[in-house]
Write an enzyme that holds these catalytic residues in place. Structure first.
Site, PDB file in Angstrom:
ATOM      1  N   PHE A  41      -1.677  -0.297   0.850  1.00 39.81           N
ATOM      2  CA  PHE A  41      -0.452   0.326   0.356  1.00 39.81           C
ATOM      3  C   PHE A  41       0.736  -0.095   1.206  1.00 39.81           C
ATOM      4  O   PHE A  41       0.656  -0.120   2.433  1.00 39.81           O
ATOM      5  CB  PHE A  41      -0.537   1.856   0.450  1.00 39.81           C
ATOM      6  CG  PHE A  41      -1.639   2.497  -0.327  1.00 39.81           C
ATOM      7  CD1 PHE A  41      -1.446   2.896  -1.645  1.00 39.81           C
ATOM      8  CD2 PHE A  41      -2.868   2.750   0.269  1.00 39.81           C
ATOM      9  CE1 PHE A  41      -2.453   3.517  -2.364  1.00 39.81           C
ATOM     10  CE2 PHE A  41      -3.888   3.376  -0.434  1.00 39.81           C
ATOM     11  CZ  PHE A  41      -3.679   3.759  -1.756  1.00 39.81           C
ATOM     12  N   ASP A  42       1.852  -0.365   0.549  1.00 36.24           N
ATOM     13  CA  ASP A  42       3.130  -0.398   1.241  1.00 36.24           C
ATOM     14  C   ASP A  42       3.491   1.044   1.619  1.00 36.24           C
ATOM     15  O   ASP A  42       2.916   2.008   1.089  1.00 36.24           O
ATOM     16  CB  ASP A  42       4.184  -1.005   0.314  1.00 36.24           C
ATOM     17  CG  ASP A  42       5.548  -1.113   0.962  1.00 36.24           C
ATOM     18  OD1 ASP A  42       5.623  -1.263   2.203  1.00 36.24           O
ATOM     19  OD2 ASP A  42       6.548  -1.025   0.233  1.00 36.24           O
TER      20      ASP A  42
END
Length: 299
Positions: A161-162
């Site tokens: 995930f960013d």
């Protein structure tokens, strides 16, 4: 007693995200739905190839057992019901236990996410993804041209995930966009002890955390935070996750370096980011999806 999906991680996915229907989609995009239906019907006995999100779905379904259903995958597709037969047959060919589907023959299917109480929606249609995010469902536009997932980790679901505008809100990103890097760093240092508000994918991270805690001998979950942040702005991100009582297995604070090569080494089954530039680069190395939320996606 009526059937219920309560307590399950519900993944809604389009047929193009799960299977490789790109050749068939060229016919669909020409606007001749009758020709598309006939093509799919003629290929009914031919299983579709594996799509961008196939590995993610296959591994998540491994959390189920005859005793307990922990994950439900539902096809949510602009396909017509006739073409839906090939989707279900392809799922059966690969041993995917998928029993539910909604086929809307070209109409936006996102409105069915609410009765499903979906934890994640993956689609190749950006408009459907935006609509899903608007009603609070974690959603991403898959990039069909993405490299397929590695098969090096058969017993781990690996998800990357960013941070800002994905796991976290875009509060800090707005400072960066408006005032630049120095102001962003100063803002994050001064607010290091104040947790960031949750972003659109916080509910999915929480659901994955619950799934991991439920445990299974067949599969585990490994997560990574892959962010353009660097020290000293790293601290607020870590403290935010601590405040949520959620641990990630790996964290990469890259200070603006391209993410693709790092993701290639992590080998995720899927990567989520809010910026198209990051996704286009990442898609050369791993399965990737665009989270069309936050200030970077304001049109």
């Amino acid at each position: 007693m009526p059937a219920t999906l309560d307590g399950q991680l519900v993944v809604a996915i389009s047929s193009r995200a799960l299977f490789d229907f790109e050749a068939e989609n060229e016919v669909f995009e020409q606007g001749d739905d009758r020709a598309y239906m006939q093509l799919q019907l003629s290929r009914l006995e031919q299983p579709a190839g594996r799509g961008v999100a196939f590995s993610l779905v296959h591994k998540l379904l491994s959390f189920n057992s005859p005793q307990q259903q922990r994950v439900e995958v539902v096809i949510l597709s602009r396909n017509d019901p006739v073409s839906g037969m090939r989707v279900f047959r392809s799922a059966s060919h690969y041993g995917l236990s998928i029993q539910r589907g909604v086929f809307t023959r070209g109409q936006p299917p996102w409105r069915y996410l609410r009765p499903l109480r979906a934890n994640l929606f993956l689609s190749a249609h950006l408009s459907d993804v935006r609509a899903a995010l608007d009603v609070g469902v974690p959603a991403a536009q898959v990039y069909p041209q993405s490299v397929r997932a590695s098969d090096a980790h058969p017993h781990e679901v690996r998800i990357a995930f960013d941070g800002d505008a994905v796991l976290f809100s875009d509060e800090a990103e707005r400072v960066f966009q408006a005032e630049g890097l120095s102001a962003f760093q100063a803002h994050e240092v001064s607010n290091a002890s104040r947790p960031l508000p949750g972003g659109p994918f916080k509910p999915l991270l929480e659901a994955l955390h619950r799934l991991q805690n439920a445990g299974t001998a067949q599969m585990r979950i490994r997560t990574a935070l892959v962010t353009a942040r660097s020290a000293p702005a790293h601290e607020r991100a870590i403290r935010t996750l601590m405040d949520w009582n959620i641990e990630v297995d790996e964290a990469m604070f890259l200070g603006g370096l391209p993410k693709g090569e790092f993701l290639r080494e992590f080998e995720p089954d899927f990567f989520f980011d809010d910026q198209t530039g990051h996704i286009e680069h990442a898609a050369r190395h791993v399965p990737a999806g665009h989270v069309a939320s936050g200030i970077a996606n304001v049109t």
